[in-house]
Design an enzyme around this catalytic site. Structure first.
Site, mmCIF file in Angstrom:
data_model
loop_
_atom_site.group_PDB
_atom_site.id
_atom_site.type_symbol
_atom_site.label_atom_id
_atom_site.label_comp_id
_atom_site.label_asym_id
_atom_site.label_seq_id
_atom_site.Cartn_x
_atom_site.Cartn_y
_atom_site.Cartn_z
ATOM 1 N N ARG A 27 -2.495 3.023 7.633
ATOM 2 C CA ARG A 27 -1.989 4.184 6.869
ATOM 3 C C ARG A 27 -3.125 4.805 6.037
ATOM 4 O O ARG A 27 -3.858 4.124 5.348
ATOM 5 C CB ARG A 27 -0.863 3.732 5.953
ATOM 6 N N VAL A 28 -3.241 6.131 6.147
ATOM 7 C CA VAL A 28 -4.170 6.868 5.285
ATOM 8 C C VAL A 28 -3.315 7.829 4.462
ATOM 9 O O VAL A 28 -2.440 8.503 5.014
ATOM 10 C CB VAL A 28 -5.197 7.652 6.144
ATOM 11 N N GLY A 29 -3.540 7.878 3.170
ATOM 12 C CA GLY A 29 -2.727 8.735 2.301
ATOM 13 C C GLY A 29 -3.304 10.125 2.159
ATOM 14 O O GLY A 29 -4.144 10.570 2.942
ATOM 15 N N ASP A 30 -2.865 10.798 1.121
ATOM 16 C CA ASP A 30 -3.302 12.178 0.873
ATOM 17 C C ASP A 30 -4.690 12.261 0.240
ATOM 18 O O ASP A 30 -5.385 13.267 0.369
ATOM 19 C CB ASP A 30 -2.312 12.869 -0.084
ATOM 20 N N THR B 154 -2.133 13.332 -7.399
ATOM 21 C CA THR B 154 -1.836 11.900 -7.401
ATOM 22 C C THR B 154 -0.342 11.732 -7.164
ATOM 23 O O THR B 154 0.438 12.605 -7.530
ATOM 24 C CB THR B 154 -2.253 11.254 -8.744
ATOM 25 N N GLY B 155 0.033 10.627 -6.546
ATOM 26 C CA GLY B 155 1.453 10.405 -6.315
ATOM 27 C C GLY B 155 1.718 9.934 -4.901
ATOM 28 O O GLY B 155 0.848 9.346 -4.256
ATOM 29 N N ASP B 156 2.919 10.216 -4.438
ATOM 30 C CA ASP B 156 3.337 9.746 -3.118
ATOM 31 C C ASP B 156 2.689 10.588 -2.018
ATOM 32 O O ASP B 156 3.196 11.623 -1.595
ATOM 33 C CB ASP B 156 4.866 9.817 -3.023
ATOM 34 N N GLY B 157 1.554 10.087 -1.550
ATOM 35 C CA GLY B 157 0.727 10.842 -0.631
ATOM 36 C C GLY B 157 1.383 11.153 0.692
ATOM 37 O O GLY B 157 1.084 12.175 1.317
ATOM 38 N N THR C 97 -3.918 6.896 -8.380
ATOM 39 C CA THR C 97 -5.187 7.372 -7.826
ATOM 40 C C THR C 97 -6.012 8.101 -8.878
ATOM 41 O O THR C 97 -5.456 8.861 -9.673
ATOM 42 C CB THR C 97 -4.887 8.395 -6.711
ATOM 43 N N THR D 4 -8.771 5.769 -4.115
ATOM 44 C CA THR D 4 -7.531 4.995 -4.278
ATOM 45 C C THR D 4 -7.482 3.852 -3.277
ATOM 46 O O THR D 4 -8.188 3.884 -2.259
ATOM 47 C CB THR D 4 -6.306 5.905 -4.037
HETATM 48 C C1 SD4 Z 1 -1.582 7.618 -1.848
HETATM 49 N N1 SD4 Z 1 -1.742 9.369 -3.455
HETATM 50 O O1 SD4 Z 1 -2.268 6.876 -1.172
HETATM 51 C C2 SD4 Z 1 -2.085 8.008 -3.193
HETATM 52 C C3 SD4 Z 1 -1.526 7.061 -4.164
HETATM 53 C C4 SD4 Z 1 -1.573 7.612 -5.529
HETATM 54 O O2 SD4 Z 1 -1.466 7.982 -7.650
HETATM 55 O O3 SD4 Z 1 -1.754 8.529 -5.981
HETATM 56 N N2 SD4 Z 1 -1.450 7.412 -6.425
HETATM 57 O O4 SD4 Z 1 -0.486 8.037 -1.495
#
Ligand code: SD4
Length: 337
Positions: free
Chosen positions: A225-228, A248-251, A197, A215
């Protein structure tokens, strides 16, 4: 001179590097995005314009396949987008989640902020809103996203983000039925390649702050699904009285801890940005030792920092910085812990 003053005036600049405003920082090595945002600030544009322009550059360039159209298709093969933008002066926010058929997600987020009294719109209705605001509807599928989807179908829809479901007996593909007896499924290991992201923070020369994200989320996510990234305080946060942060990462994990909000609140107490970023990551790590994620932070004096959680294949996190320090954006890195 009191010790605290000695620390902040003499030692602090040595430890944390030069700080100056204006400033642009963004996650990953998305240099063109940094450059685009910096150019906006240099020509007298606002921090908000800088963030929108920078994130949009990544959307257009499909940064790492994780931003913009044509990347990370969901379980039905569609690419959907999440984005947000926050004005740290007014604390206004615009966000979109699960946006379909519109390429410029951060533009739509800004339209939500500037043309509605709401904060977030999602799904089909967000797309209809965007079309009504003049954004062009188009298919976000590309040959690449179609190929990712086709390969996944061929592989019996593995891996996927479902748990406690009974798969279709001939293939492990949708539709699924809920399984009555609940079992723990280990969280899908982070696929580092599908997590890039763009999160961006910009400060103009007067210290006005804005933050934003964009992202296309996770590959093979469950539709809807909606992430962070579009969640205020999770994906990003900005307050012109304290600082800004973006993650950024596992939202799915990170949004449970509002890391961007936490980091900004810690900087408000005087904590330096690197320590604030580290603390925000530690808070998540305590519960999810193996989560994949990183955060960037900056305070009102232009000091900045970053932190990331060390997992297999992710030992260092790269981010970009533009400030008076150099003519071109600088690639920075931090060792994960
Ligand atoms: C998500 N945080 O949708 C986002 C994906 C992502 O770096 O960061 N990536 O979970």
């Amino acid at each position: 001179m009191p010790t605290s003053l000695i620390f902040f005036t003499l030692i602090c600049p040595l430890v944390f590097g030069k700080a100056s405003l204006p400033l642009v920082i963004n996650t990953w090595n998305f240099k063109n995005a940094t450059e685009a945002a910096w150019a906006v600030l240099q020509s007298g544009g606002s921090a908000l314009d800088a963030v929108e322009t920078g994130c949009n550059r990544c959307q257009e360039e499909q940064c790492d396949g994780s931003v913009g159209y044509g990347g990370n298709p969901d379980e039905s093969g569609e690419t959907t987008l999440d984005a947000m933008i926050m004005n740290g002066n007014t604390m206004e926010v615009g966000a979109v989640g699960d946006l379909r058929r519109i390429k410029n997600a951060i533009g739509v987020a800004r339209a939500v902020m500037e043309h509605t009294q709401h904060t977030m719109l999602v799904g089909e209705s967000a797309s209809v809103f965007a079309e009504n605001m003049g954004f062009i509807a188009e298919d976000l599928t590309t040959i690449k996203s179609l190929d990712i989807f086709t390969q996944w179908l061929k592989g019996n829809c593995q891996p996927n983000y479902r748990k406690n479901v009974l798969p279709n007996p001939s293939k492990s593909c949708p539709p699924y039925k809920p399984q009555v007896k609940l079992e723990q499924k280990k969280q899908l290991p982070a696929d580092i390649r599908s997590h890039d992201t763009i999160g961006m923070i910009a400060f103009d020369q007067y210290g006005h702050v804005a933050a934003g994200t964009s992202t296309n989320g996770l590959t093979h996510k469950v539709p809807g699904r909606v992430g962070d990234s579009p969640i205020v305080g999770a994906g990003a946060y900005a307050d012109s009285l304290a600082g800004a942060a973006a993650a950024t990462g596992d939202g799915d994990i990170m949004m449970r801890f509002l890391p961007s909000y936490l980091a900004v609140e810690l900087m408000r107490t005087g904590m330096d940005p690197s320590a604030a970023c580290k603390m925000a990551i530690s808070r998540i790590k305590r519960h999810y030792a193996d989560f994949f994620g990183a955060i960037i932070c900056a305070n009102l004096t232009g000091h900045y920092g970053a932190a990331c959680n060390k997992v297999d294949g992710f030992l260092q996190f790269h981010y970009m910085v533009s400030n008076g320090e150099s003519d071109a954006p600088l690639l920075k890195s931090v060792d994960c812990f």
